[in-house]
Design a protein around this motif. Sequence first.
Motif, PDB file in Angstrom:
ATOM      1  N   VAL A 136       0.829  -1.212   0.000  1.00 14.92           N
ATOM      2  CA  VAL A 136       0.000   0.000   0.000  1.00 14.92           C
ATOM      3  C   VAL A 136       0.860   1.257   0.000  1.00 14.92           C
ATOM      4  O   VAL A 136       0.354   2.347  -0.283  1.00 14.92           O
ATOM      5  N   CYS A 137       2.148   1.109   0.292  1.00 17.26           N
ATOM      6  CA  CYS A 137       3.046   2.271   0.282  1.00 17.26           C
ATOM      7  C   CYS A 137       3.445   2.611  -1.150  1.00 17.26           C
ATOM      8  O   CYS A 137       3.481   1.753  -2.032  1.00 17.26           O
ATOM      9  N   ASP A 138       3.769   3.869  -1.377  1.00 19.14           N
ATOM     10  CA  ASP A 138       4.101   4.335  -2.720  1.00 19.14           C
ATOM     11  C   ASP A 138       5.474   3.867  -3.162  1.00 19.14           C
ATOM     12  O   ASP A 138       5.689   3.579  -4.344  1.00 19.14           O
ATOM     13  N   PHE A 163      -5.181  -8.311  -2.978  1.00 23.86           N
ATOM     14  CA  PHE A 163      -4.574  -9.082  -4.057  1.00 23.86           C
ATOM     15  C   PHE A 163      -4.029  -8.146  -5.133  1.00 23.86           C
ATOM     16  O   PHE A 163      -4.655  -7.904  -6.162  1.00 23.86           O
ATOM     17  N   ALA A 164      -2.817  -7.638  -4.875  1.00 23.48           N
ATOM     18  CA  ALA A 164      -2.177  -6.721  -5.813  1.00 23.48           C
ATOM     19  C   ALA A 164      -1.084  -7.407  -6.629  1.00 23.48           C
ATOM     20  O   ALA A 164      -0.392  -6.752  -7.419  1.00 23.48           O
ATOM     21  N   HIS A 165      -0.927  -8.699  -6.479  1.00 22.33           N
ATOM     22  CA  HIS A 165       0.201  -9.440  -7.049  1.00 22.33           C
ATOM     23  C   HIS A 165       0.442  -9.177  -8.544  1.00 22.33           C
ATOM     24  O   HIS A 165       1.577  -8.868  -8.932  1.00 22.33           O
ATOM     25  N   PRO A 166      -0.573  -9.295  -9.421  1.00 22.92           N
ATOM     26  CA  PRO A 166      -0.290  -9.101 -10.846  1.00 22.92           C
ATOM     27  C   PRO A 166       0.128  -7.679 -11.191  1.00 22.92           C
ATOM     28  O   PRO A 166       0.818  -7.465 -12.193  1.00 22.92           O
ATOM     29  N   TRP A 167      -0.261  -6.716 -10.363  1.00 26.06           N
ATOM     30  CA  TRP A 167       0.066  -5.321 -10.647  1.00 26.06           C
ATOM     31  C   TRP A 167       1.452  -4.958 -10.125  1.00 26.06           C
ATOM     32  O   TRP A 167       2.145  -4.175 -10.748  1.00 26.06           O
ATOM     33  N   VAL A 168       1.849  -5.508  -8.991  1.00 24.51           N
ATOM     34  CA  VAL A 168       3.160  -5.165  -8.448  1.00 24.51           C
ATOM     35  C   VAL A 168       4.276  -6.054  -8.985  1.00 24.51           C
ATOM     36  O   VAL A 168       5.453  -5.692  -8.922  1.00 24.51           O
ATOM     37  N   LEU A 169       3.914  -7.215  -9.547  1.00 22.89           N
ATOM     38  CA  LEU A 169       4.918  -8.154 -10.031  1.00 22.89           C
ATOM     39  C   LEU A 169       4.815  -8.459 -11.520  1.00 22.89           C
ATOM     40  O   LEU A 169       5.793  -8.907 -12.120  1.00 22.89           O
ATOM     41  N   GLY A 170       3.641  -8.246 -12.104  1.00 19.18           N
ATOM     42  CA  GLY A 170       3.381  -8.758 -13.444  1.00 19.18           C
ATOM     43  C   GLY A 170       2.789 -10.153 -13.340  1.00 19.18           C
ATOM     44  O   GLY A 170       3.059 -10.882 -12.370  1.00 19.18           O
ATOM     45  N   PRO A 171       1.975 -10.565 -14.319  1.00 21.48           N
ATOM     46  CA  PRO A 171       1.244 -11.832 -14.198  1.00 21.48           C
ATOM     47  C   PRO A 171       2.125 -13.065 -14.025  1.00 21.48           C
ATOM     48  O   PRO A 171       1.838 -13.912 -13.179  1.00 21.48           O
ATOM     49  N   GLY A 193      10.506  -4.994 -10.231  1.00 21.91           N
ATOM     50  CA  GLY A 193       9.872  -3.712  -9.981  1.00 21.91           C
ATOM     51  C   GLY A 193       9.003  -3.660  -8.742  1.00 21.91           C
ATOM     52  O   GLY A 193       8.262  -2.694  -8.544  1.00 21.91           O
ATOM     53  N   MET A 194       9.090  -4.669  -7.878  1.00 18.95           N
ATOM     54  CA  MET A 194       8.277  -4.670  -6.673  1.00 18.95           C
ATOM     55  C   MET A 194       8.826  -3.729  -5.619  1.00 18.95           C
ATOM     56  O   MET A 194       8.076  -3.194  -4.804  1.00 18.95           O
ATOM     57  N   GLY A 238      -7.316  -1.999 -13.764  1.00 20.21           N
ATOM     58  CA  GLY A 238      -8.057  -3.128 -13.216  1.00 20.21           C
ATOM     59  C   GLY A 238      -7.750  -3.516 -11.798  1.00 20.21           C
ATOM     60  O   GLY A 238      -8.292  -4.497 -11.294  1.00 20.21           O
ATOM     61  N   LEU A 239      -6.903  -2.756 -11.110  1.00 18.51           N
ATOM     62  CA  LEU A 239      -6.501  -3.156  -9.761  1.00 18.51           C
ATOM     63  C   LEU A 239      -7.691  -3.329  -8.829  1.00 18.51           C
ATOM     64  O   LEU A 239      -7.874  -4.393  -8.222  1.00 18.51           O
ATOM     65  N   ARG A 240      -8.519  -2.308  -8.705  1.00 16.49           N
ATOM     66  CA  ARG A 240      -9.599  -2.368  -7.720  1.00 16.49           C
ATOM     67  C   ARG A 240     -10.620  -3.446  -8.059  1.00 16.49           C
ATOM     68  O   ARG A 240     -11.020  -4.241  -7.193  1.00 16.49           O
ATOM     69  N   ALA A 241     -11.057  -3.495  -9.307  1.00 14.62           N
ATOM     70  CA  ALA A 241     -12.054  -4.493  -9.700  1.00 14.62           C
ATOM     71  C   ALA A 241     -11.487  -5.906  -9.572  1.00 14.62           C
ATOM     72  O   ALA A 241     -12.175  -6.832  -9.113  1.00 14.62           O
ATOM     73  N   GLY A 242     -10.214  -6.074  -9.973  1.00 17.52           N
ATOM     74  CA  GLY A 242      -9.594  -7.386  -9.843  1.00 17.52           C
ATOM     75  C   GLY A 242      -9.492  -7.823  -8.401  1.00 17.52           C
ATOM     76  O   GLY A 242      -9.730  -8.987  -8.057  1.00 17.52           O
ATOM     77  N   MET A 243      -9.156  -6.886  -7.531  1.00 16.15           N
ATOM     78  CA  MET A 243      -9.037  -7.197  -6.117  1.00 16.15           C
ATOM     79  C   MET A 243     -10.386  -7.614  -5.519  1.00 16.15           C
ATOM     80  O   MET A 243     -10.465  -8.550  -4.719  1.00 16.15           O
ATOM     81  N   ASP A 244     -11.453  -6.931  -5.933  1.00 17.25           N
ATOM     82  CA  ASP A 244     -12.788  -7.301  -5.462  1.00 17.25           C
ATOM     83  C   ASP A 244     -13.129  -8.737  -5.856  1.00 17.25           C
ATOM     84  O   ASP A 244     -13.680  -9.509  -5.060  1.00 17.25           O
TER      85      ASP A 244
END
Length: 279
Positions: A136-138, A163-171, A193-194, A238-244
């Motif tokens: 959650v940190c920048d 569930f931020a994994h695909p966004w912070v790491l790539g799929p 890039g994490m 897609g981060l928020r919708a994917g996380m939901d």
Amino acid sequence: MADEVRYEVSGPVATVTMNRPEYRNAQNSAMTYALDAAFTRAVDDDEVKVVVLAGAGKHFSAGHDIGTPGRDVDRSFERKAVLWWDHVGKEGGDQRYAREMEVYLGMCRRWREIPKPTIAMVQGACIAGGLMLAWVCDLIVASDDAFFADPVVRMGIPGVEYFAHPWVLGPRAAKEFLFTGGRFDAAWALQRGMVNRVVPREELQKETQALAEQVATMPRFGLALTKRAVNQAEDQMGLRAGMDSVFGLHHFAHAHNAETAKDSLAGMDARSMRDASGS
């Protein structure tokens, strides 16, 4: 603010420190709400430009508290993250969904929107729920002995609640991270890039403070708008919708475990999770 968190200010930088080193800073609800109080204090202080999140002791955070004497799943706190009823006194999925939507997913989303830049200062273990606190940190500055893991797939659960994994790491890296449940070092995280920087352990605090002070030279309102711009772009990716959607799968896995295994965690505890991840 509870003893589980320390709050210090040095110049334009507030440092919020998780303070359960004897339990590798495992996150119980008391810590969650103490963190929220500390972040609120930093937001309300016009002299503070940047917030650093740290963990006392050898490790940043071993994740959610699933077995210490301070585990407080049956305790009520003032709810701030989502508008839902209290989990205390509820049963089954009602209880778990209400609690995890508030203290895990809801609080992490609340902290992601802090209108001041935040920097996670990570050393040692950053495991499962600890990832959520860092993600959650920048920015993330990691020591060269830091390691990262999300071993909850061993419970049959598809990753932690935030569930931020695909966004912070790539799929593909996210799949490797989750499928293996193993430990990944700071160099691996930097390459994908994490994390932003990897520094020697003995230089971690100094380097993080220097980065925070550099960021703090920028206009406060400009930083707030820039942070919001990047977060909005990430949400449009897609981060928020994917996380939901994954939060629903997460709770389906808990329900499946409750019906087919010893409990909703598939009979695993803090020790077995630690041993399985090699940490």
